[in-house]
Design an enzyme around this catalytic site. Structure first.
Site, mmCIF file in Angstrom:
data_model
loop_
_atom_site.group_PDB
_atom_site.id
_atom_site.type_symbol
_atom_site.label_atom_id
_atom_site.label_comp_id
_atom_site.label_asym_id
_atom_site.label_seq_id
_atom_site.Cartn_x
_atom_site.Cartn_y
_atom_site.Cartn_z
ATOM 1 N N ASP A 344 37.538 16.484 60.933
ATOM 2 C CA ASP A 344 38.915 16.238 60.767
ATOM 3 C C ASP A 344 39.553 17.687 60.635
ATOM 4 O O ASP A 344 40.697 18.138 59.872
ATOM 5 C CB ASP A 344 39.439 15.584 59.518
ATOM 6 C CG ASP A 344 38.805 14.228 59.521
ATOM 7 O OD1 ASP A 344 38.969 13.411 60.241
ATOM 8 O OD2 ASP A 344 38.048 14.053 58.263
ATOM 9 N N SER A 369 42.856 22.275 59.601
ATOM 10 C CA SER A 369 42.653 21.313 58.878
ATOM 11 C C SER A 369 43.681 20.049 59.169
ATOM 12 O O SER A 369 44.909 19.965 58.781
ATOM 13 C CB SER A 369 42.653 21.436 57.353
ATOM 14 O OG SER A 369 42.544 20.520 56.579
ATOM 15 N N ARG A 370 42.951 18.871 59.559
ATOM 16 C CA ARG A 370 43.856 18.005 60.217
ATOM 17 C C ARG A 370 44.650 16.850 59.172
ATOM 18 O O ARG A 370 45.590 16.106 59.321
ATOM 19 C CB ARG A 370 43.489 17.194 61.386
ATOM 20 C CG ARG A 370 43.293 17.891 62.513
ATOM 21 C CD ARG A 370 42.927 16.994 63.839
ATOM 22 N NE ARG A 370 41.267 17.161 63.810
ATOM 23 C CZ ARG A 370 40.781 18.071 64.627
ATOM 24 N NH1 ARG A 370 41.583 18.867 65.507
ATOM 25 N NH2 ARG A 370 39.695 18.128 64.632
ATOM 26 N N VAL A 371 43.905 16.622 57.963
ATOM 27 C CA VAL A 371 44.421 15.872 56.918
ATOM 28 C C VAL A 371 44.793 16.498 55.515
ATOM 29 O O VAL A 371 45.606 15.976 54.798
ATOM 30 C CB VAL A 371 43.713 14.778 56.854
ATOM 31 C CG1 VAL A 371 43.316 13.716 57.879
ATOM 32 C CG2 VAL A 371 42.081 14.909 56.435
#
Ligand SMILES: Nc1ncnc2c1ncn2[C@@H]1O[C@H](COP(=O)(O)OP(=O)(O)O)[C@@H](O)[C@H]1O
Ligand SMILES: [Mg+2]
Length: 501
Positions: A344, A369-371
């Site tokens: 992620d 950082s995707r989440v």
């Protein structure tokens, strides 16, 4: 004494033996075993084990363990997990009827073990009551919850710009000696005052490097809440292969109890190389870069096991920080692209920045950082978005101004701010910053307090900031702890506390 008339003592003996014979379970007993036909390079070919299952744990007569990797019509190819002598043609091997398992439980805390749970720290075997298979299914979507709580790594550049959430999988990637291990260890060390269980899995590392990592955690962190799963470069390839899977099972046990665990796998590039080695030895068809076709599936099924569980299942989480090594910064090689697409987000470490003494050498343009941003504390989000934007603009501006002097005061201001951000993002090892310290520093930065400060002064100020805030900004601390954003009064109190002295 005549034969027909046994003495009382002999009669007693006879009766006892008769009773023992009667109690013996006589009848046909079957035992299934095979023989090694050929053994080399960590692989054994065994004939005569017709009932063995895929992945079954095998026991060799010399004490070594192994597991079945490929099943042919006549023979079984097994991965040997121990590098013991006397394993060769003719060695007896038998199935155990079970898959490879690892002991799990609280007894592992503070211990250094190999991937089968055997102690490596010179202490007795950990007294675990349970063993879990190393291969377990990932939680289904319905069993998961959204990533909503932060993992505070104590590293400002990570927490402010690429925040991690509990249950996230964030790749740390970079060339050799760019500070990958150090960054991950800093994240573990910062859990000293949190409730997180940390698991450090060393795959194919030099024993001396592993020792240094363990020493660092013992000296600066909370070793009693850490578990080290070690399969060094000298260990059998099979043992290195199972290490990350064993580490995940250990972490999942804590998550199943509603606890929070963090697992660092150092590193998956070496794990992929071990997988390739075993695949080539068992004559699996090689694909791109000679890796077998299932290397993507190998790491996807491993990392899929991280995650946050729903409240009904206890709400525990397992956060994964896998590490990958690149060659000459090449992120588009096979294994790096696989891992980037599985995780992620990634924190990219840059050897040029490292050489220029920008440490941690995070390449802000390539990292993401995707989440985690959703899991940031509200007060952190209040300041971090602006910093990211200003820093990105600065990096672009710096490229242009390198060629000629720009005298515009606005540009000069932007450059000064950018340099202050760069200096602020530098951080020595083993100096974790609390969320509250980070927020205070970011607030002071936004206020322009650091624009005229030299790097040395900033460094000195940063080491004192924690104590100053504790002394002078109680209201702001309460607001941050209660998850609120800061109002103007609290903000200026924080800025005053930072600038004080
Ligand atoms: N933030 C930092 N500040 C100063 N030195 C660092 C920092 N991070 C790493 N180093 C140093 O860089 C060297 C390489 O770090 P290491 O984590 O072993 O790299 P890698 O795991 O990428 O090979 C070590 O000597 C370490 O002390
Ligand atoms: Mg390393």
């Amino acid at each position: 004494m005549s034969e027909a008339d046994p003495s009382p003592r002999d009669a007693e003996w006879l009766a006892r033996e008769q009773a023992r014979l009667d109690a013996l379970p006589l009848g046909p007993a079957s035992e299934s075993f095979g023989h090694v036909v050929h053994a080399a390079d960590g692989i054994a070919r065994i004939a005569g084990l017709p009932e063995v299952c895929m992945g079954e744990l095998l026991q060799f007569a010399n004490g070594a363990m192994g597991f079945a990797l490929t099943l042919d019509t006549e023979t079984v190819e097994a991965v040997v997990l121990d590098d013991l002598p006397d394993l060769g043609a003719g060695t007896r091997a038998s199935g155990t009827g079970d898959v490879v398992r690892v002991p799990v439980g609280e007894a592992l805390l503070g211990r250094v073990i190999d991937p089968l749970g055997r102690p490596l720290d010179g202490r007795p075997a950990p007294a675990c009551h349970e063993t879990w298979p190393i291969e377990r299914p990932a939680p289904a979507i319905i069993e998961r919850d959204l990533v909503s709580e932060p993992v505070e790594t104590g590293v400002l550049v990570v927490d402010a710009l690429f925040a991690l959430g509990r249950g996230q999988r964030e790749l740390v990637i970079g060339d050799r000696a760019t500070g990958k291990t150090s960054l991950a260890l800093d994240a573990i060390i910062a859990q000293k005052y949190s409730d997180m269980i940390c698991i450090y899995v060393a795959v194919g590392q030099r024993a001396s490097a592993v020792e240094r990592a363990i020493e660092a955690v013992r000296a600066h962190g909370a070793p009693e809440r850490c578990i080290f799963v070690v399969a060094p470069a000298a260990a059998a390839p099979g043992l290195q292969w199972i290490a990350p899977f064993a580490g995940f099972s250990i972490g999942e046990w804590f998550r199943a109890r509603g606890q929070h665990a963090l697992i660092v796998v150092d590193d998956l590039t070496k794990h992929a190389a071990t997988h390739r080695e075993l695949a080539l030895l068992t004559r699996e068809p090689p694909g791109r870069e000679a890796y077998p076709g299932d290397v993507f599936y190998l790491h996807a099924r491993l990392l899929e096991r991280a995650g946050k569980l729903s409240a009904e299942l206890g709400g525990g989480s397992l956060t994964a920080i896998p590490i990958a090594e690149t060659d000459a910064g090449n992120l588009s090689a096979y294994i790096p692209t696989n891992l980037i697409s599985i995780t992620d987000g990634q924190i990219v470490l840059d050897s040029r920045l490292f050489a220029a003494n920008q440490r941690p050498s995070v390449n802000v343009g390539l990292s993401v950082s995707r989440v985690g941003g959703k899991a940031q504390k509200p007060a952190m989000r209040q300041f971090s978005g602006r910093v990211r934007l200003e820093y990105a603009q600065f990096l672009e501006l710096e490229m242009f101004t390198r060629f000629g002097g720009m005298s515009d005061t606005r540009v000069k201001g932007q450059l000064a701010r950018g340099q202050a951000i760069r200096a602020l993002l530098e951080q020595p090892r083993f100096t974790p910053l609390r969320a509250i310290d980070q927020i205070a520093l970011l607030a002071a930065l936004e206020d322009g307090a650091f624009d005229t400060l030299s790097t040395q002064d900033l460094r000195a100020l940063r080491s004192k900031v924690g104590a100053r805030i504790d002394a002078g900004a109680h209201d702001a601390i309460t607001a941050i702890e209660e998850g609120r954003t800061l109002d103007d009064a609290q903000k200026s109190a924080l800025i005053r506390a930072v600038g004080n002295g």
